[in-house]
Design a protein around this motif. Sequence first.
Motif, short mmCIF file in Angstrom:
data_model
loop_
_atom_site.label_atom_id
_atom_site.label_comp_id
_atom_site.label_asym_id
_atom_site.label_seq_id
_atom_site.Cartn_x
_atom_site.Cartn_y
_atom_site.Cartn_z
N GLN A 1 0.93 -1.17 -0.05
CA GLN A 1 0.11 0.11 0.02
C GLN A 1 1.00 1.20 -0.06
O GLN A 1 0.54 2.18 -0.80
CB GLN A 1 -0.67 -0.27 1.12
N LEU A 2 2.15 1.36 0.74
CA LEU A 2 2.77 2.38 0.85
C LEU A 2 3.38 2.46 -0.37
O LEU A 2 3.76 3.73 -0.70
CB LEU A 2 3.73 2.45 2.10
N GLU B 1 2.63 1.87 -3.44
CA GLU B 1 1.64 2.24 -4.33
C GLU B 1 1.41 3.82 -4.31
O GLU B 1 1.23 4.28 -5.27
CB GLU B 1 0.29 1.32 -4.39
N GLN B 2 1.16 4.24 -2.88
CA GLN B 2 0.92 5.44 -2.72
C GLN B 2 2.21 6.47 -3.09
O GLN B 2 2.12 7.48 -3.90
CB GLN B 2 0.51 5.83 -1.17
N GLN C 1 2.61 6.45 -7.15
CA GLN C 1 1.50 7.36 -7.54
C GLN C 1 1.78 8.85 -7.45
O GLN C 1 1.58 9.59 -8.23
CB GLN C 1 0.24 6.89 -7.05
N ALA C 2 2.33 9.08 -6.38
CA ALA C 2 2.61 10.59 -6.05
C ALA C 2 3.62 11.03 -7.07
O ALA C 2 3.49 12.03 -7.71
CB ALA C 2 2.92 10.79 -4.61
N GLU D 1 9.19 11.45 1.57
CA GLU D 1 8.70 10.14 1.25
C GLU D 1 9.19 9.25 2.44
O GLU D 1 8.37 8.60 3.10
CB GLU D 1 9.13 9.42 0.22
N ARG E 1 6.95 9.95 5.35
CA ARG E 1 5.57 9.66 5.31
C ARG E 1 5.46 8.20 5.74
O ARG E 1 4.52 7.66 6.35
CB ARG E 1 4.98 10.08 3.85
N ARG E 2 6.42 7.41 5.24
CA ARG E 2 6.33 5.80 5.34
C ARG E 2 6.74 5.96 7.00
O ARG E 2 6.07 4.72 7.44
CB ARG E 2 7.41 5.42 4.52
N GLU F 1 3.14 6.68 8.73
CA GLU F 1 1.97 6.07 8.31
C GLU F 1 2.44 4.31 8.47
O GLU F 1 1.50 3.62 8.74
CB GLU F 1 1.69 6.31 6.94
#
Length: 423
Positions: free
Chosen positions: A40-41, A43-44, A47-48, A331, A334-335, A338
Amino acid sequence: MFTRVCKTVLSVMAAVLWGTASVQAATVTISCGAVGAERQLCEQGTQAWAEKTGNQVKVVSTPNSSTERLSLYQQLLAAQSGDVDVFQIDVIWPGMLADNFIDLSKYSNGAEKEHFQSLVRNDTVDGRLVAMPWFTDAGVLYYRKDLLEKYDQPVPETWAQLTDVAKTVQAGERKAGNDKMWGFVWQGRAYEGLTCDALEWLASYNAGTIVDRDGKVTVDNPQAVKALEMAHSWIDTISPVSVLNYTEEEARGVFQSGNAVFMRNWPYAWSLAQSADSPVKGKVGVVALPKGGEDGRHAGTLGGWQLAVSKYSAHPEVAADLVMYLTSYKEQKRRAIEGSYNPTRPELYKDEEVLAKVPFFGDLFETFKNGVPRPSSATGDKYGRVSNAFYNAVHSVLSGESSAEDALGSLDHQLNRLGRRGW
């Protein structure tokens, strides 16, 4: 007339620019793990980057088992396949796979200086930066704060103490009606994960790291025997027999469902244990793994993953740009927030937002910074065979097929024969 000409020129320019962008845009493929929230992380993040650059990304999952993943990578790279542009590689693989990756220093603008230098050195082979650090890891101990408090038990400092506390709480909870409760879950399947766990046991007893930095085989010693006998004593007492087939996710499943007192795992499990639907949310603590004894040490095996670009990629420059984005400060922050994935940038361990979300990052900074390395540097491209021999020998002890003395003696002979002509 002038207006029509201007409109025509602008239309042509727009078409040219759009056409240029279309030509420059590329589709790249990245292999990502799927342990915990990894997929999930990934892919996010990709995509960004795609939205920012106008390129496209395809994310492909790979086996959770690092042993199986390495085998898959080796097949793809041996075929010089361009199907995967960016590979997520284990911290122990740069030396084995380096010839298949481009030199990222040509695209990094010096960004590697902002990461843990031990990891950068690890990812540099023959002067080439073949990978960029993405997230680091070290094994840690998860424990149920509420259960230790309920039974007035301490957070264990040694493995012997962990064994005693686990037995006490396990017995109490089973008497209270939870017959599924176990004291300790970990990674016991015969794969790379068991090498990590068992290396922690050896190092915690000051029993060495299988093969030392000079290439000398050191695994057959009395302290290593003690370490493996201790682990064998857990089977069917505080650990289920099924732990012999556990990887990270099986162990997490038992712990997060509320059926284990202690768990050995990587930091990624923290955010999942704290998720809204987790039965153990707010009940979990994290500390360094226990020592082998009063004279032992806290030892967590160094883990972590890097990103490398295949030299068979049709778009190496675009793929390298994706790597630089995914390993950037923003990034990685964020990881960390999250998914509780450990940054490879020291500055993020001082970031207030990161520490508010994952407080043990600050407490265990030295554990992450100074994790126990597997002997991949000393053994080079033979490391895979070394690890395979080690985890199979350990598994034979855990399952009761061999005594610790016999297994380590046989392993010592096997490794010395393997390294006879040099690593």
